[in-house]
Design an enzyme around this catalytic site. Structure first.
Site, mmCIF file in Angstrom:
data_model
loop_
_atom_site.group_PDB
_atom_site.id
_atom_site.type_symbol
_atom_site.label_atom_id
_atom_site.label_comp_id
_atom_site.label_asym_id
_atom_site.label_seq_id
_atom_site.Cartn_x
_atom_site.Cartn_y
_atom_site.Cartn_z
ATOM 1 N N CYS A 155 7.188 -9.835 -6.369
ATOM 2 C CA CYS A 155 7.508 -8.353 -6.140
ATOM 3 C C CYS A 155 6.201 -8.005 -5.115
ATOM 4 O O CYS A 155 5.208 -8.508 -5.270
ATOM 5 C CB CYS A 155 7.366 -7.439 -7.265
ATOM 6 S SG CYS A 155 7.265 -5.707 -6.761
ATOM 7 N N GLU A 171 0.775 -1.236 0.236
ATOM 8 C CA GLU A 171 0.102 -0.016 0.199
ATOM 9 C C GLU A 171 0.927 1.255 -0.078
ATOM 10 O O GLU A 171 0.528 2.209 -0.694
ATOM 11 C CB GLU A 171 -0.864 -0.090 1.206
ATOM 12 C CG GLU A 171 -1.854 -1.057 1.390
ATOM 13 C CD GLU A 171 -2.826 -1.112 -0.020
ATOM 14 O OE1 GLU A 171 -2.934 -0.152 -0.783
ATOM 15 O OE2 GLU A 171 -3.389 -2.346 -0.372
ATOM 16 N N HIS A 193 2.086 1.798 -3.456
ATOM 17 C CA HIS A 193 0.800 2.858 -3.991
ATOM 18 C C HIS A 193 0.852 4.173 -3.973
ATOM 19 O O HIS A 193 0.805 5.048 -4.796
ATOM 20 C CB HIS A 193 -0.509 2.321 -3.822
ATOM 21 C CG HIS A 193 -0.793 0.761 -4.454
ATOM 22 N ND1 HIS A 193 -0.496 0.585 -5.675
ATOM 23 C CD2 HIS A 193 -1.420 -0.137 -4.280
ATOM 24 C CE1 HIS A 193 -1.219 -0.569 -6.060
ATOM 25 N NE2 HIS A 193 -1.793 -1.100 -5.193
#
Ligand SMILES: [Zn+2]
Ligand SMILES: [Zn+2]
Lengths: 452, 180
Positions: free
Chosen positions: B145, B130, B133
């Site tokens: 990954c 996260e 991101h």
């Protein structure tokens, strides 16, 4: 690759819209949102999205289905995924019939939606590679037996040269008699497999077990009539090209087998346990609309996508009438050698007759007609009367007398009978020539008891 | 100076929180600041009996400290978005706030015996994911990954607790993470 594709999420609930959009953005897509059907159509007008997620239930006059239909009017190829709740799954199924590609029932498993999107994008990527290939066309003839000055045909011939040395599977679609095998041979001959075998198999009208052994060969005693080992067409075509004609006719089981060969490049002979590995380029052909067969569940979609890596659609002869004189001359020249007849040309009048004919049997029918005329003709020029058999089969001659006492119904019967004869029993085409729909034509055939 | 913040909801186990914070500090070059989030009950959806990740992200945006470059929240509650049955977490791509849920990372969720080691490993991978991101990384096709999309814990377990070379390079090229 992913970032090129844009997605539009359509839902009146902002949270619903934004959360799905955010989730898809994490996957690398460029995602827009629309809060109503109208908004969505506006956005679709500005750009074509790779995928549209459309909520079925939206207030304000334009529900998901209506939205979908309007988007499809703008982009007939659009992939539309309908989002629905459990309560409205029936409506979603209706939506599929109207052209939605998929529907998802919310809430849906993240894995499911991710696989769905990946699958659609994979197909889009393949289709795009295809277009890129096509754009690289060179104006170069690679086929001697395909004669044409039609731009579409020239494009196809150029494409043949372009793709000849690839190993990608090719799917050739076209009505019967359009020369699908010629095109397949052209691809083979122009590539680096030219000196290797080209093996053609017709999949039509062969029983499943026969075709299976035709494809893969069989071991001794594997079925009653097999008294010795036989190599299949795939083995014979090793290092070369196999041409699978009428691929739309193969049974579900063979579809699975074929898919496996395309994936693994290996198979087992019928009744055999030894894996046979082959390096074969597959060129398939069909006269039925495979995409429709897939939609109707008669043809596996995964096999379809495997076959349709490069797609070639050959237009029917009536869509390229400018080629009729060229082809007629070509056949006259070739057949005069083969038949040992001293015929050198086609008269103006005969040519006009050929140009007016509808050619439901396409190039092959034209070739047969030329041959038939040459066999019977008695001079160096093929005349109108040498092609008399065409006029007989054709619908009303330019001038004809109406028999006395004929009713409109009588006339209708004569007209329909003649048209069906002329289209060689092709009802769809007859209906289109007559300007009525197929179901009406069927009713009339029944009513007048017209033989087909 | 702007910081990476880790904000914990009240129910979060502090030991796990420490492990995640340490992993993020090591990856993104600390220090990582802590923040208390209190209860996330406001995001509870009675019908779904889960917590909405969108209201949660909205709240985080409102409470994001001025010196926070990025803020990753951690909760034990099971998160969802309307169209999906659940999400492991969610983040604004290249934005400021994201959230990770520990709920489905625990073996107990699947009726299995608790395993702290497995849980912590998953927690670190998802926190990296996260946060990646937030720094503008999208899903990576490399299955090992940390940025590859996982929709099951099985897929999380197949990942490494690290970014692949390509994602690592992308992070270094774009340390602000405002672009994809
Ligand atoms: Zn992600
Ligand atoms: Zn990566």
């Amino acid at each position: 690759m992913k970032t090129h594709w844009q997605i539009l999420v359509v839902d009146d609930e902002e949270v619903m819209c934004e959360s799905l959009a955010a989730w898809l953005r994490e996957d690398g897509y460029v995602v827009d949102t629309a809060s109503s059907g109208r908004d969505a159509v506006e956005k679709a007008r500005l750009r074509d999205y790779a995928i549209y997620f459309v909520d079925l239930k939206m207030p304000g006059g334009m529900d998901g289905i209506e939205t979908m239909m309007q988007i499809r009017r703008l982009h007939p190829e659009a992939s539309i995924i309908i989002i629905t709740a459990y309560a409205t799954v029936d409506t979603a199924i209706t939506a599929m019939k109207e052209g939605a590609q998929e529907y998802i029932v919310k809430p849906c498993n993240p894995e499911e939606i991710s696989l769905l999107v990946n699958r659609i994008i994979k197909v889009k990527n393949l289709q795009r590679e295809n277009t890129i290939l096509r754009k690289k066309l060179t104006r170069q003839y690679c086929v001697h037996d395909v004669v044409s000055k039609n731009p579409r045909m020239q494009e196809i011939m150029a494409l043949c040269g372009e793709i000849a040395s690839l190993r990608s599977t090719v799917l050739i679609q076209g009505e019967s008699g359009t020369g699908k095998e010629l095109v397949a041979r052209a691809i083979h001959n122009a590539g680096d497999r030219a000196s290797k075998p080209f093996v053609a198999v017709s999949c039509a009208a062969l029983a499943e077990t026969l075709l299976e052994s035709e494809f893969f060969g069989h071991e001794k005693g594997s079925f009653t009539s097999a008294n010795q080992q036989k190599r299949g067409k795939f083995e014979m075509a090793n290092t070369g090209t196999i041409f699978l004609d009428e691929i739309g006719d193969i049974s579900p089981k063979l579809q699975v087998d074929l898919l496996r060969v395309l994936q693994d490049r290996s198979f087992y002979r019928v009744g055999g346990s030894e894996e046979v590995r082959v390096d074969v380029r597959v060129v398939a052909a069909t006269h039925v609309n495979l995409q429709q067969a897939v939609a109707e569940g008669n043809f596996r979609d995964d096999l379809y996508y495997r076959l349709n890596v490069i797609e070639i659609r050959i237009p029917p002869l009536r869509a390229r009438r400018e080629d009729i004189p060229l082809l007629a001359d070509h056949f006259v020249e070739r057949l005069s050698h083969e038949l040992g007849k001293d015929v050198s040309e086609v008269s103006e009048g005969a040519l006009r007759l050929l140009l007016d004919h509808n050619w439901p049997g396409n190039v092959r029918e034209l070739e047969n007609a030329v041959e038939r005329a040459m066999v019977t003709c008695r001079g160096p020029v093929l005349t109108e009367s040498d092609f008399g058999f065409l006029a007989q089969a054709a619908a009303p001659a330019p001038v004809w007398a109406v028999p006395a006492g004929m009713t409109i119904e009588d006339m209708e019967k004569v007209l329909i009978t003649a048209t069906i004869q002329r289209t060689q029993g092709n009802i769809k085409e007859a209906a289109s020539v007559l300007g009525i729909d197929r179901s009406t034509l069927y009713e009339k055939i029944k009513k007048y008891e017209i033989p087909r | 100076m702007k910081y990476l913040y880790v904000a914990a909801a009240e129910e979060v186990e502090r030991g796990a929180l420490a492990a995640v914070t340490a992993r993020l500090a090591a990856e993104f070059g600390g220090p990582v600041r802590d923040m208390e989030l209190g209860s996330v009950d406001f995001a509870f959806d009675a019908e779904r009996r889960q917590y909405g990740s969108i209201p949660l992200l909205d709240m985080l945006l409102r409470r994001c400290p001025p010196d926070a470059a990025k803020l990753l929240a951690v909760t034990e509650r099971d998160l969802f978005i309307p169209v999906l049955t659940f999400v492991f977490g969610q983040a604004q791509l290249g934005g400021r706030v994201g959230v990770v849920s520990f709920a489905r990372l625990r073996q107990e969720f699947y009726g299995l015996a608790a395993n702290r080691e497995i849980f912590l490993e998953r927690a670190c991978k998802e926190a990296l994911h996260e946060t990646g991101h937030l720094f503008g990384l999208v899903h990576c096709p490399e299955r090992k990954c940390a940025m590859s999309l996982a929709t099951t814990v099985r897929q999380i377990d197949l990942k490494d607790d690290a970014f692949c070379a390509a994602c690592g390079a992308r992070l270094r090229r774009n340390p602000e993470g405002t672009q994809v």
